[in-house]
Design an enzyme around this catalytic site. Structure first.
Site, PDB file in Angstrom:
ATOM      1  N   HIS A  70       0.861  -1.260  -0.151  1.00  0.00           N
ATOM      2  CA  HIS A  70       0.115  -0.085   0.002  1.00  0.00           C
ATOM      3  C   HIS A  70       0.914   1.190   0.076  1.00  0.00           C
ATOM      4  O   HIS A  70       1.681   1.527   0.852  1.00  0.00           O
ATOM      5  CB  HIS A  70      -0.999   0.282   1.237  1.00  0.00           C
ATOM      6  CG  HIS A  70      -2.059   1.014   0.962  1.00  0.00           C
ATOM      7  ND1 HIS A  70      -1.877   2.343   1.172  1.00  0.00           N
ATOM      8  CD2 HIS A  70      -3.356   0.843   0.986  1.00  0.00           C
ATOM      9  CE1 HIS A  70      -3.040   2.978   0.893  1.00  0.00           C
ATOM     10  NE2 HIS A  70      -3.945   1.925   0.926  1.00  0.00           N
TER      11      HIS A  70
ATOM     12  N   ARG B 162      -6.150  10.424  -0.709  1.00  0.00           N
ATOM     13  CA  ARG B 162      -5.600  10.750  -1.887  1.00  0.00           C
ATOM     14  C   ARG B 162      -6.879  11.304  -2.734  1.00  0.00           C
ATOM     15  O   ARG B 162      -6.814  12.212  -3.739  1.00  0.00           O
ATOM     16  CB  ARG B 162      -4.810   9.900  -2.553  1.00  0.00           C
ATOM     17  CG  ARG B 162      -3.356   9.887  -1.720  1.00  0.00           C
ATOM     18  CD  ARG B 162      -2.368   8.934  -2.490  1.00  0.00           C
ATOM     19  NE  ARG B 162      -2.546   7.344  -1.651  1.00  0.00           N
ATOM     20  CZ  ARG B 162      -2.892   6.472  -2.114  1.00  0.00           C
ATOM     21  NH1 ARG B 162      -3.162   6.350  -3.481  1.00  0.00           N
ATOM     22  NH2 ARG B 162      -3.038   5.545  -1.585  1.00  0.00           N
TER      23      ARG B 162
END
Lengths: 560, 226
Positions: free
Chosen positions: A315, A335
């Site tokens: 990740h 994000r």
């Protein structure tokens, strides 16, 4: 706070306003491939073939997993299973997939036992933050969900499995909602959908940044209201078979009593999850204590093919400061709503919404080429510019939509609304696993599998929001298939293990460990039977030569 | 910049443990070979297994916390505080104060001591939320318990046998069961039309390379190509 990075933080703050308007840097397919080939841990050749089992000599495994596949069982030589528990269905694993299977079986009239190494719900499911995908809008479709996931998985996905996942997406959301899951809604009551890396339209439903926790606590509560018998602190250490290739139960290790418990079952559903705690290449992990790939070992020994087990998901935004949070997740959704990824110079170097593997490669590249931010705890990472979210979406957005991140960092005096976070890839998800068919059945009669332990569905890179959907769709589907095809009870023996042990004798240098590993090596927790003297059991071997830093440091071996 | 980590001494159930400053109680126990001393689950603050009580030799305020999130400090005395779960209570399709009271007869026994709020490692305003439950302000209650990891500490410390987190889940599930989800009307759940099979067949045709090309086209345009 973080005054050791003052210069870099100033650059980040100075460029923020201008960056808010900028489109992300674009990569060509060739540039993405180059990032993967040169910097993604999967592509660095830290793998080998093994000399036993169905994939012997033909397929490569990460070194840490290969060693376990060539390890002996902790079940003592000469142990003969005397049946302690007789049941129709034995579910191994107490995370989302196991719970979804148990719920589905609740009305079947079959006797169901669910055994779990920790407690019901102590699983990677509770730590899934970002969300769950399902095609629910007019601009979206199950085919578009398929196309996004297939491209994200580099076309290595099993298309039949992926089609099932996408087609059952909307219905799964309905199922979860009817159990009482509260997914975030817009003002008009429709679900609030976000983008994930690699999705072409907003498709990710969430419950703030606690989506997996919401699903797991609801599933757990619902399972506890069924007659399912829960065996907590019971680790599966071996599968039982009838001597002719049919799985007929399992040997469990009851950690509290230190005894082995033999279970006879007509059907076994493996839902043991992933293997982040193998800490491949010294990476930290976002995974729970028990994520040691136990199910892979058990199924492989019995003859199940493993696929794509050389593919793991790192990740991109694992926390790397403060030390206590090293390896823990900062959700991708952050994000999706605007947080940019920046190097030490405050420069943006990649589109943050590109697929996870490419973004991870890009971050590793920045750090490897000395454009990362070194921390006083001997790590290095890149900035995740969280204050930008407030600039774009208004003050208070983070606290309202991401209470989890605020909560975790606040206790270390870091307010993500005002202060960027430092991130570096963390070992997050086992992309591959046991081969299954579209009904969750493995290569073997009597054995089904669901969730992270399986392989094929996600290809060689999973999209955000597809694992919570995976456990829901395939946990239920395996259970439905069991109801339809459950075989008659057969004898439960260790013939499969005996055959595997004969194969191990042929190997020149068998591993000194035993497997399944059950707990991370770094935890020093061990399989131990009652009566065995402490400290003299298995798994001592490699510890001497491996010095562990906890949480580990991925640079330990790569950089001075 | 390279600094050597400072060493601190803590004790766990009375046993001294040397730890590195900045690491969590759980990681210190692992290094010390005492991983079994505290029940552990997700190691990420999400499952609530590793509940502990904390005291300080110098009288600094201690309290309850999760051992996987709490960094070690000099002189810290840690005691495991595992909380057993209690039987689940079925949620209601018509949640109101009466049905909550029927499900949890101790609802009104709260004496407002505030221990539950102090004990919560997730900083949920637990006691205030119990009062909101008594008034039927369920939307707010659901919001309060969004971050609840069901560690059980609020119930463990309650002298009055109130079960805040169990009630919180009951309210959330009941609200989830009974609310409308316009996104899940029939049209979004059932797809039909000629396009459907055509599109699947477009995506399933050709060798792997061609399929990948087609999937790329589809995700960019939202429909099958020629």
């Amino acid at each position: 706070m973080m005054d050791w990075a003052q210069d870099s933080l100033e650059k980040v703050a100075l460029s923020r306003q201008a960056r808010a308007e900028q489109p992300p840097p674009k990569l060509t397919d060739e540039e993405s491939e180059a990032l993967l080939n040169e910097f993604h841990p999967d592509y660095l050749g830290m793998e080998r073939t093994v000399n036993v089992g169905p994939n012997a000599g033909t397929q490569k495994f990460p070194l840490e997993l290969a060693e376990l596949l060539e390890s002996d069982s902790p079940v003592p030589q000469g142990f003969e299973p005397a049946i302690d528990i007789t049941t129709d269905v034995l579910i191994l694993g107490g995370g989302g997939a196991g719970a979804a299977a148990a719920l589905t079986l609740a009305e079947s009239g079959l006797n169901v036992h669910l055994a779990t190494k920790l407690r019901l719900g102590d699983a990677n499911t509770v730590m899934a933050e970002g969300g769950i995908q399902a095609a629910l809008t007019d601009q979206d479709s199950t085919r578009r969900h398929f196309a996004d996931s297939y491209v994200g998985g580099h076309g290595n996905n099993d298309p039949e499995l992926l089609r099932v996942l996408c087609e059952y997406g909307p219905e799964s959301i309905l199922w979860l909602s009817r159990l009482g899951c509260l997914f975030d809604q817009n003002e008009d009551g429709t679900f609030r959908l976000r983008r994930g890396g690699g999705t072409s339209v907003p498709r990710v439903l969430a419950c703030r940044d606690y989506t997996g926790l919401e699903i797991m606590r609801v599933l757990k509560d619902a399972v506890l209201l069924t007659p399912t018998k829960i065996l907590e602190n019971h680790s599966a250490v071996e599968l039982l078979d009838d001597g002719e290739g049919q799985i007929t139960g399992a040997v469990l290790w009851d950690r509290a009593s230190g005894k082995l418990v033999s279970v006879s079952a007509r059907a076994v559903i493996l839902a043991t999850g992933g293997s982040g705690q193998l800490r491949l290449q010294g990476f930290p992990t976002s995974n729970h204590l028990g994520a040691t790939g136990d199910g892979l070992i058990l199924a492989y020994r019995q003859g199940c093919q493993l696929i794509h087990t050389d593919s793991y998901q790192y990740h991109p935004s694992g926390s790397c400061y403060p030390e206590a949070l090293a390896g823990q997740l900062v959700t991708e959704s952050i994000r999706a709503i605007g947080a940019q990824v920046l190097n030490v110079h405050g420069e943006r170097f990649i589109d943050e919404m590109i697929t996870r593997d490419v973004l991870a490669g890009a971050i590793i590249k920045e750090v490897a080429q000395n454009r990362g931010v070194p921390t006083p705890t001997h790590r290095a990472g890149v900035w995740l510019d969280t204050p930008l979210i407030e600039l774009i979406n208004g003050e208070g957005t983070l606290r309202r939509q991401f209470p989890g991140i605020i909560h975790r960092f606040e206790r270390y005096g870091i307010d993500p609304a005002k202060h960027p976070l430092l991130v570096y890839p963390t070992l997050h998800y086992q992309n591959g696993g046991i081969r299954i068919d579209a009904f969750g059945q493995t290569d073997l009669q009597g054995l089904w599998a669901a969730g992270e332990v399986t392989g094929g569905l996600h290809g060689t890179n999973r999209l955000m929001g597809n694992s919570l959907l995976d456990i829901t769709v395939f946990g239920r589907r395996a259970a439905e298939s069991v109801m339809e095809k459950i075989p008659e009870r057969q004898e439960a023996t260790l013939v499969g293990l005996k055959k595997f042990r004969e194969g191990l004798h042929e190997i020149q240098h068998p591993s000194p460990r035993t497997a399944p590993l059950l707990f991370p090596v770094a935890s020093k927790m061990k399989f131990q039977l009652s009566g065995e003297a402490s400290g003299e059991s298995t798994n001592e071997a490699s510890e001497e030569k491996t010095q562990f830093r906890e949480p580990p440091d991925p640079f330990g071996r790569r950089m001075g | 910049m390279k600094l050597e980590p400072e060493t601190v001494e803590i004790s766990v159930t009375g046993k001294p443990v040397q730890a590195k400053a900045g690491e969590t109680i759980i990681h210190a126990l692992w290094t010390a070979g005492m991983g079994d001393a505290i029940k552990t689950g997700c190691v990420g603050g999400g499952c609530g297994a590793c509940t502990v009580t904390i005291r300080f030799k110098d009288g600094k305020p201690g309290g309850t916390d999760l051992a996987c999130l709490r960094p070690v400090e000099e002189g810290m005395e840690v005691f495991p505080c595992p909380v057993e779960s209690i039987p689940a209570v079925a949620p209601s399709l018509e949640p109101d104060v009466a049905s909550l009271q029927a499900a949890f007869p101790t609802l009104n026994r709260c004496t407002k001591c505030g221990s539950c709020t102090t004990a919560c490692p997730m900083t949920i305003p637990v006691m205030d939320s119990v009062l909101r439950m008594q008034e039927g302000r369920f939307d707010e209650v659901s919001d309060d318990f969004t971050t609840c990891i069901h560690c059980g500490l609020c119930r463990f410390v309650c002298e009055d046998k109130v079960k805040p987190h169990n009630m919180g889940l009951w309210v959330r599930r009941s609200q989830g069961l009974s609310r409308d989800n316009p996104s899940l009307d029939q049209s979004s759940l059932t797809e039909s039309g000629d396009e459907l099979e055509k599109e699947w067949s477009y995506l399933f045709t050709g060798d792997p390379k061609e399929r990948l090309r087609r999937a790329k086209y589809f995700r960019e345009h939202g429909r099958a190509g020629a």
